[in-house]
Scaffold this active site. Structure first.
Site, PDB file in Angstrom:
ATOM      1  N   HIS A 126      22.477  25.719  -7.406  1.00 32.15           N
ATOM      2  CA  HIS A 126      21.442  26.705  -7.719  1.00 32.15           C
ATOM      3  C   HIS A 126      22.052  28.019  -8.197  1.00 32.15           C
ATOM      4  O   HIS A 126      23.133  28.420  -7.740  1.00 32.15           O
ATOM      5  CB  HIS A 126      20.580  26.978  -6.487  1.00 32.15           C
ATOM      6  CG  HIS A 126      19.692  25.837  -6.108  1.00 32.15           C
ATOM      7  ND1 HIS A 126      18.492  25.583  -6.730  1.00 32.15           N
ATOM      8  CD2 HIS A 126      19.835  24.870  -5.160  1.00 32.15           C
ATOM      9  CE1 HIS A 126      17.920  24.516  -6.180  1.00 32.15           C
ATOM     10  NE2 HIS A 126      18.715  24.066  -5.229  1.00 32.15           N
ATOM     11  N   CYS A 192      22.004  27.432 -13.844  1.00 33.32           N
ATOM     12  CA  CYS A 192      21.054  28.067 -14.758  1.00 33.32           C
ATOM     13  C   CYS A 192      21.647  29.334 -15.356  1.00 33.32           C
ATOM     14  O   CYS A 192      22.657  29.852 -14.888  1.00 33.32           O
ATOM     15  CB  CYS A 192      19.775  28.453 -14.025  1.00 33.32           C
ATOM     16  SG  CYS A 192      19.033  27.104 -13.114  1.00 33.32           S
TER      17      CYS A 192
END
Length: 225
Positions: A126, A192
């Protein structure tokens, strides 16, 4: 098995987790995604290469792939003070690579290439969550020459040297280069990047750290047959 997974990955995005929330948000979530990307980066750029190459701290040379890779339990990246547990993750029904539910864990695609073996081992984590940065938030600070250490429970470890750090638009990430075959032992880290789209609940880009197995000079490793 690999051929089947590769077909799914070619259909899906590089990884999930960027648009999957695993916990309920607080009443007033912190918009960390607004400061996540350097100001000088333009979101419309196709590929963004981060950081200049820097000399490695130790004299390292490329290493031949191993006959048996590691079953990683931990990952350490000294230059960004990252220490994390590694756990296996698979591919979701929509073709996306999964990530751990815990924001401080890193997932390794399994079954797939193990770190140290010929090919591309792939790990994902993440970038952020509702309360602040997550485990791979600082990957964009890595530079060519930085080292990534992968450790087994036995204490055995391998070192990978960062070759480049690049972010891509979600639908333009080079899936074959990230997950495909290679004559060398590569480790690719994914997370990301870019601005967060509240409507789609996802970040605009995917960031990939490409690295290669290395060893100190005069150190012999078990070569693949």
């Amino acid at each position: 098995m690999k051929n089947t997974l590769m077909k799914w990955l070619l259909i899906g995005l590089v990884l999930s987790g960027c648009n999957h929330v695993t916990q309920s948000p607080p009443a007033q979530p912190m918009p960390v995604q607004e400061i996540a990307q350097p100001q000088e980066v333009e979101p419309e750029q196709m590929a963004i290469v981060y950081g200049p190459a820097v000399p490695p701290k130790k004299r390292m040379v490329p290493a031949a792939p191993l006959s048996n890779g590691l079953n990683p339990k931990r990952i350490e990246i000294p230059s960004i003070d990252l220490h994390a547990v590694v756990e296996p993750v698979g591919v979701l029904a929509n073709g996306q690579m999964d990530v751990p539910k815990a924001f401080d864990h890193v997932g390794i695609l399994s079954p797939w290439t193990k770190p140290g073996m010929k090919g591309n081992a792939v790990m994902a984590g993440h970038f952020d969550h509702y309360t602040g940065p997550a485990i791979f938030y600082n990957l964009r600070k890595l530079q060519a020459g930085d080292h990534i250490k992968i450790l087994e429970e036995t204490g055995k470890h391998l070192t990978f040297e960062v070759k480049r750090v690049v972010s891509y638009k979600n639908n333009e990430a080079p899936i074959e280069e990230i997950f495909g075959t290679s004559d060398k032992a590569h480790l690719n880290l994914i997370t990301c990047a870019g601005k967060f789209n509240k409507k789609k609940q996802e970040h605009a880009r995917r960031l990939v750290v490409f690295s290669e197995l290395v060893q100190e000079e005069n150190v012999q490793l078990e070569k693949a047959q």
